[in-house]
Design an enzyme around this catalytic site. Structure first.
Site, PDB file in Angstrom:
ATOM      1  CG  HIS A  24      -4.508   3.459 -10.329  1.00 26.91           C
ATOM      2  ND1 HIS A  24      -5.181   2.905  -9.263  1.00 26.91           N
ATOM      3  CD2 HIS A  24      -3.299   3.858  -9.838  1.00 26.91           C
ATOM      4  CE1 HIS A  24      -4.428   2.989  -8.175  1.00 26.91           C
ATOM      5  NE2 HIS A  24      -3.279   3.548  -8.500  1.00 26.91           N
ATOM      6  CD  GLU A  25      -0.325   5.390 -11.790  1.00 27.79           C
ATOM      7  OE1 GLU A  25      -0.051   6.371 -11.072  1.00 27.79           O
ATOM      8  OE2 GLU A  25      -0.250   4.225 -11.386  1.00 27.79           O
TER       9      GLU A  25
ATOM     10  CG  HIS B 187      -2.749   8.258  -7.725  1.00 21.63           C
ATOM     11  ND1 HIS B 187      -3.275   8.099  -6.463  1.00 21.63           N
ATOM     12  CD2 HIS B 187      -2.320   7.024  -8.107  1.00 21.63           C
ATOM     13  CE1 HIS B 187      -3.170   6.841  -6.091  1.00 21.63           C
ATOM     14  NE2 HIS B 187      -2.602   6.165  -7.067  1.00 21.63           N
TER      15      HIS B 187
ATOM     16  CD  GLU C 252      -2.005   3.381  -4.659  1.00 18.26           C
ATOM     17  OE1 GLU C 252      -2.439   2.913  -5.734  1.00 18.26           O
ATOM     18  OE2 GLU C 252      -1.163   4.289  -4.600  1.00 18.26           O
TER      19      GLU C 252
END
Length: 277
Positions: A138-139, A142, A206
């Site tokens: 997930h990070e 980004h 997100e």
């Protein structure tokens, strides 16, 4: 960035933000008698660059993050990240750091080639391997989607617009304390208006990072379980994460009424439902 919806939203919000920025530039150009191109150049290059560099440094420093050792208990996390970078098309592995945040959490800052992923020790102790893999993915998403830079640009424009409004209201009013207070309130309102558009992107990014993480690891369930554990694990604990950094975290653990209204994250329940569908 593969999500068409995020591209469209960034284009629309970016156009609106540029409109705000242009108005702010016109005010400063008129107020100081400077060429418009010079004001716009400084505002679009110098201010965001300084804010980006300073913001990245302050985010890492605010949680007391340290470089994550590549041996011992952290060796598997480095290997995991290298594998995910290959799957997600990131040529350079971000710098991995670890911090005691008081709550289980993680965040990314920086850009492709110079990204940083900070993971809390509380998160590492709480999650299973596949759940931690989902969080790391997930990070990385980004950083891969460049949305961290978009957030910084939005904040820079908000600051420029707020100053411009302050000078306009102050200049039109009388030279007294009442005029100063009115100008100050108007500048806060202007910055708030700009940040509403930035938060619209923040919430959607997100969902996109969740979807990219699911694609990278082949299933959304590990990240869904991680979000459930992070939410429960934060209950009753005092977070040492600054408000400015909370917007970057995988989960904003601040449950105050104001945070719910002005949230930078979508509801956790909705994120989990999307991951499992």
């Amino acid at each position: 960035m593969n999500d068409f919806g995020l591209k469209v939203r960034m284009a629309i919000v970016g156009s609106v933000l540029f409109g705000f920025y242009l108005l702010g530039g016109l005010v400063f150009a008129a107020a100081f008698g400077a060429p418009l191109y010079l004001v716009l150049g400084v505002g679009i290059v110098v201010v965001p660059a300084i804010q980006y560099k300073l913001g990245r440094w302050m985010a890492v420093r605010s949680v007391g993050a340290e470089d994550m050792p590549e041996s011992g208990q952290y060796q598997e996390i480095h290997h995991m990240t290298e594998t995910l970078c290959e799957r997600m098309g990131l040529e350079t592995k971000p710098r991995l750091m670890v911090a005691d945040m008081g709550v289980p959490n993680a965040f990314a800052t920086g850009r492709k080639g110079a990204g940083i992923v900070v993971v809390s020790t509380e998160l590492i102790r709480l999650l299973e391997r596949d759940e931690l893999e989902g969080v790391i993915a997930h990070e990385l998403a980004h950083i891969n989607n460049r949305d961290v830079i978009t957030m910084v640009l939005g904040q820079s424009i908000g600051m420029i617009v707020s100053y411009a409004v302050f000078f306009v209201v102050r200049g039109l009013g009388e030279n007294n304390i009442g005029s100063f207070v009115l100008a100050y309130v108007a500048s806060i309102a202007a910055n708030f208006l700009v940040m509403l558009f930035v938060m619209a992107i923040s919430r959607y990014r997100e969902y996109v990072a969740d979807a990219d993480a699911r694609e990278a690891i082949g299933t959304g369930d590990p990240l869904a379980r991680a979000l459930e554990k992070i939410s429960r694990g934060a209950e009753g604990r005092e977070s040492r994460i600054d408000d400015s950094v909370s917007a970057l975290c995988i989960l904003n653990t601040d449950r105050s009424l104001l945070q719910q209204v002005l949230s930078t994250h979508p509801p956790t329940e909705k994120r989990i439902a999307r991951l499992r569908n």
